[in-house]
Design an enzyme around this catalytic site. Sequence first.
Site, short mmCIF file in Angstrom:
data_model
loop_
_atom_site.label_atom_id
_atom_site.label_comp_id
_atom_site.label_asym_id
_atom_site.label_seq_id
_atom_site.Cartn_x
_atom_site.Cartn_y
_atom_site.Cartn_z
CG ASP A 1 12.26 -0.84 8.29
OD1 ASP A 1 13.08 -0.59 7.38
OD2 ASP A 1 11.48 0.00 8.76
CD GLN B 1 8.36 5.81 7.82
OE1 GLN B 1 8.39 5.14 6.80
NE2 GLN B 1 9.46 6.32 8.36
CE LYS C 1 10.78 4.17 3.84
NZ LYS C 1 10.62 4.20 5.29
#
Length: 295
Positions: free
Chosen positions: A121, A98, A54
């Site tokens: 997200d 994460q 990422k």
Amino acid sequence: MSARIIDGKTVAARLKDKIAAEATRLKGEHGVVPGLATVLVGNDPASDVYVRNKNKTAEQLGFHSVSFHLPAEASEANALAQVRLLNDDPKVHGILVQMPLPKQVREEAVLDALDPRKDVDALTPTNAGLLLSGRATLVSCTPMGVMLLLKEYGVEVAAANALVIGRSLLFGKPAAQLLLAANATVTMAHSKTRDLADHCRGADILVAAIGRPEFVQGDWVKLGATVIDVGINRVEAGDGKTKLVGDVDYATAAERAGAITPVPGGVGAMTIACLMRNTLIAASAIAGIPLSSAS
Ligand code: NAP
């Protein structure tokens, strides 16, 4: 019938080119550099690889990219303090924590601490609620990737019977909302669903996000249907090697489907591109600058 292969890699590459061009414009015309911060807690090797990819992609697209790695024994208070620092950092427009987190750090606490404007997200209750209300700015990356693939391949979503197998917050629920917003007639299936194969046979668009290797059988697929395989499962390939397979038995499903995503190279390829798209969208929203070509 031989299915058209939905090539996520190519679509993702084109999307990243557009995002890089738009980032260059934002910087040149407005002095705004989209910024992505990743937070990894602990030493899970798969998570480490995801986070690195990422940050690397963010750098390739000309973004400001920073990563924070907290030890596996970090307290929840430490993790929340890190998130709050990033909430207040004007160079950071997107924060990705994460998952999964070590058990002493509650996912809900982290999501509650995260500024929804930087929630790239789209997992916070605020962003989930905005999606439900049809007012979302940031949409969960993998479901958005699926919608972009359907659009790119000209799949008729309006009035189609769409079946989403899986009801996770990360994928199934937002995917169903997006399909509904695009006027599909949506059915959601899960582990308690009766007669799953029959539901599948009625689906013009069959989306599988189960986490079980090759679970959906070819003879469950309606002739000519579009099959979207979200699953990523690592299985034995013989010779002590492993390989990635999806949640759909690709070989038999491809004989009946009109179009199908491969694993790898299908939906998975879109997820990071959509994370970058969300970071760009967050940067423009926070700075109050409209985008010209983010999708
Ligand atoms: P998850 O949170 O584990 O959810 C799995 C869902 O599948 C649950 O809703 C579960 O039902 C349902 N399910 C399990 N067994 C079933 C069965 N026998 N019949 C029908 N439904 C069943 O997983 P997730 O995070 O949504 O991920 C699903 C898959 O997609 C995984 O393989 C994951 O690796 C992959 N994924 C890929 C990407 C990508 O970038 N391509 C992104 C996200 C996820 P219940 O709710 O009843 O338990």
